[in-house]
Design a protein around this motif. Structure first.
Motif, PDB file in Angstrom:
ATOM      1  N   PHE A 139      -6.646  -0.639  -3.376  1.00 54.69           N
ATOM      2  CA  PHE A 139      -6.130  -1.404  -2.623  1.00 54.69           C
ATOM      3  C   PHE A 139      -7.415  -3.018  -2.364  1.00 54.69           C
ATOM      4  CE2 PHE A 139      -6.526  -2.381   2.143  1.00 54.69           C
ATOM      5  CZ  PHE A 139      -5.309  -2.059   2.703  1.00 54.69           C
TER       6      PHE A 139
ATOM      7  N   LEU B 200      -5.467  -5.019  -3.816  1.00 57.78           N
ATOM      8  CA  LEU B 200      -4.260  -5.616  -3.145  1.00 57.78           C
ATOM      9  C   LEU B 200      -5.172  -6.805  -2.175  1.00 57.78           C
ATOM     10  CD1 LEU B 200      -1.695  -3.382  -1.326  1.00 57.78           C
ATOM     11  CD2 LEU B 200      -3.429  -4.688   0.009  1.00 57.78           C
TER      12      LEU B 200
ATOM     13  N   SER C 171       4.290   0.184   7.779  1.00 59.21           N
ATOM     14  CA  SER C 171       4.111   0.609   6.108  1.00 59.21           C
ATOM     15  C   SER C 171       5.824   0.353   5.600  1.00 59.21           C
ATOM     16  CB  SER C 171       4.188   1.606   6.141  1.00 59.21           C
ATOM     17  OG  SER C 171       2.298   1.705   6.214  1.00 59.21           O
TER      18      SER C 171
ATOM     19  N   PHE D 222       6.433  -3.942   5.443  1.00 64.22           N
ATOM     20  CA  PHE D 222       5.489  -4.559   4.637  1.00 64.22           C
ATOM     21  C   PHE D 222       6.499  -4.827   3.591  1.00 64.22           C
ATOM     22  CE2 PHE D 222       1.252  -4.354   5.176  1.00 64.22           C
ATOM     23  CZ  PHE D 222       0.474  -4.675   4.133  1.00 64.22           C
TER      24      PHE D 222
ATOM     25  N   PHE E   5      -0.075  -0.820  -2.621  1.00 62.03           N
ATOM     26  CA  PHE E   5       0.336  -0.464  -1.258  1.00 62.03           C
ATOM     27  C   PHE E   5       0.261   1.134  -1.561  1.00 62.03           C
ATOM     28  CE2 PHE E   5       2.247  -0.357   2.801  1.00 62.03           C
ATOM     29  CZ  PHE E   5       0.911  -0.271   3.825  1.00 62.03           C
TER      30      PHE E   5
END
Length: 525
Positions: free
Chosen positions: A193, A196, A307, A311, A328
């Motif tokens: 993460f 990301l 999500s 996304f 992700f």
């Protein structure tokens, strides 16, 4: 009443304090950290929201986390057994919490299955130019609210893998299974993460997203709903007041620094939420930039919509989209999986202790039943609506009722709050003062009751998401009815397992020598 340590305890333990902390953080850091916190913060005053959020962390999150820790560590059992040992009549509260764990786990597993599917879909942007249609129609084949027995193959296959892995990990036990998964999974989650977030910060328009998230709206601080949102977020993201941390703490070694561990867990969870907010809103800022619109015109900033619809649309616009998508959805799957482990272990250990089963048999039995419900209700064409409804009622009503009941029972009925405070102080370096008692006994239940009344009134008057009244009755209020029936049945069943009548909590709180040895002069009492 004099208390001495039981000499017959053979309970599994974490191999180290680090293992316990990793598992507790793995439980706390879940889907809500990534898809709920950023949107809630944005809608509740932006940067100003951090003030009630941090106040909620200090006045409710950490104090109730300490309460969970103290009950589990002192009474050495799952929620039902720990409450029974604390005060025999409070066993029912433990089973109510276990029922909530079961309910949440059966739909939580499905979201992890979605994440695994989308991890695969990232390589090639399989969702195409219309992620909303792909998610609801092509992937989930979502139908209107109702009851369907038609399984969705794209959900069912990864869901099989999720439940097989959960059963295997639980059967391996605390040290060989749960601890190892979290010690490996949590660093992978943070690294993935973080990568990301770093990539998101380099995208054009990222600063617009960060400005939208952190620009303070100070007027929001006068809105009671903003404060309720802050307490709700802390409450639901820290895995407190519904049995998870009681079970995890019961596996800690007798001499363990409980309060310092709690501080690490609480602030690590909040730190990850802020990191998630930076990553998500930097990405959404890029999306607004690419679409040529202002940030205020973006929709779908929380939950599954963020999500699995917003996304993917963002990822399609990005250079190197496959890697970003994999990071992700891989992070989403790991965060969800470590939390799912903690949900199911709470149920498995309770059943194991109640019926005197081995951990392997309990893991298989609980896993098979939970998987069957998971497939039957949430992996079908009506699963999306069912999941949304059950989640709303289990979290916003069930967990809040559990927390209120726990605070009232411990402080006002069983009157064990001061012994629990002394227990924490005897085993920890950070000592809990008497301020903790009114926080748990007065402040927390009053504020939680305000939250509960507001939510119940809203659901009764306005319904939920426009779903039919009969559907809300069956899948919404029916969820609460199920937890009550579950509680009554398991409370009435006799103990065939680990209800040791000779159990004595340790340390001995009535021994002056013990207190002098464990609470140094000048400690905050």
């Amino acid at each position: 009443m004099a208390e001495v340590r039981s000499s017959t305890e053979t309970r599994e333990t974490w191999t180290s304090n680090r293992g316990f902390i990793f598992a507790a953080i793995g439980s706390a850091v879940g889907l809500g950290n990534i898809w709920r916190f950023p949107g809630v913060a944005y809608e509740s005053g932006g940067g100003a929201f951090l003030i009630p959020y941090l106040i909620a962390l200090v006045t409710a999150g950490i104090p109730i986390l300490f309460l969970d820790y103290s009950i589990g560590h002192r009474f050495r059992g799952s929620a039902p057994l720990s409450f029974r040992r604390m005060w025999r009549k409070s066993e029912a509260l433990g089973w109510f919490q276990t029922a909530l764990l079961f309910v949440i786990s059966v739909y939580y597993a499905v979201i992890i299955a979605w994440s695994l599917s989308y991890f695969y879909f990232s390589f090639g942007n399989k969702w195409g130019d219309d992620p909303a249609t792909f998610f609801t129609e092509d992937y989930l084949h979502a139908a209107d609210p109702g009851v369907s027995s038609e399984l969705v193959a794209g959900v069912a296959w990864p869901l099989v893998g999720v439940w097989v892995a959960i059963i295997a990990i639980l059967a391996l036990g605390i040290a060989k299974g749960i601890e190892k998964v979290n010690v490996i999974g949590l660093p992978l989650l943070v690294l993935g993460f973080s990568a990301l977030v770093i990539r998101a910060l380099t995208l054009p328009g990222a600063s617009d997203g960060l400005n939208a998230l952190f620009t303070p709206d100070w007027g929001a601080l006068t809105d009671l709903n903003v404060w309720i949102a802050a307490y709700s977020q802390i409450f639901f993201s820290m895995s407190i007041a519904f049995g998870i941390m009681i079970s995890y703490a019961s596996f800690q070694r007798r001499k363990a620094n409980m309060t310092s561990s709690g501080l690490v867990v609480g602030f690590a969870n909040s730190s990850f939420e802020i990191l998630a907010g930076i990553g998500v809103f930097s990405t959404l800022g890029f999306f607004a930039h690419e679409q040529g619109v202002t940030f205020d015109n973006l929709d779908g900033l929380t939950g599954p919509t963020l999500s699995f619809i917003t996304f993917p649309a963002v990822i399609s616009e990005m250079p190197g989209s496959a890697i970003f998508g994999a990071l992700f959805f891989g992070s989403l799957a790991i965060a969800g999986f470590t939390s799912l482990i903690s949900l199911v272990i709470g149920v498995s250990v309770a059943v194991q202790e109640k019926f005197g089963l081995s951990k392997e048999v309990a893991a298989v039995a609980v896993g098979i039943v939970a998987a069957a419900v998971s497939f039957g209700l949430f992996a079908t064409t009506t699963g999306l609506v069912a999941l949304d409804t059950v989640d709303q009622f289990a979290n916003n009503i069930g967990i809040v009722v559990s927390a209120i009941a726990m605070c009232v029972i411990v402080v006002w009925i069983a009157r064990t709050i001061d012994p629990l405070r002394r227990h924490l102080n005897m085993v920890s370096t950070f000592h809990v003062g008497k301020w903790w008692i009114p926080v748990i006994g007065v402040y927390a239940p009053i504020f939680l009751t305000v939250m509960l009344v507001q939510k119940v009134h809203d659901l009764i008057v306005n319904g939920y998401e426009g779903y039919p009244a009969w559907y809300i009755g069956v899948f919404g209020w029916g969820t609460i009815a199920f937890t009550i029936v579950f509680t009554a049945v398991f409370t009435l069943i006799g103990w065939g397992g680990r209800d040791d009548p000779d159990f004595r909590a340790w340390p001995d709180l009535d021994s002056p020598s013990t207190e002098r040895r464990t609470e140094p002069k000048g400690a905050n009492r």
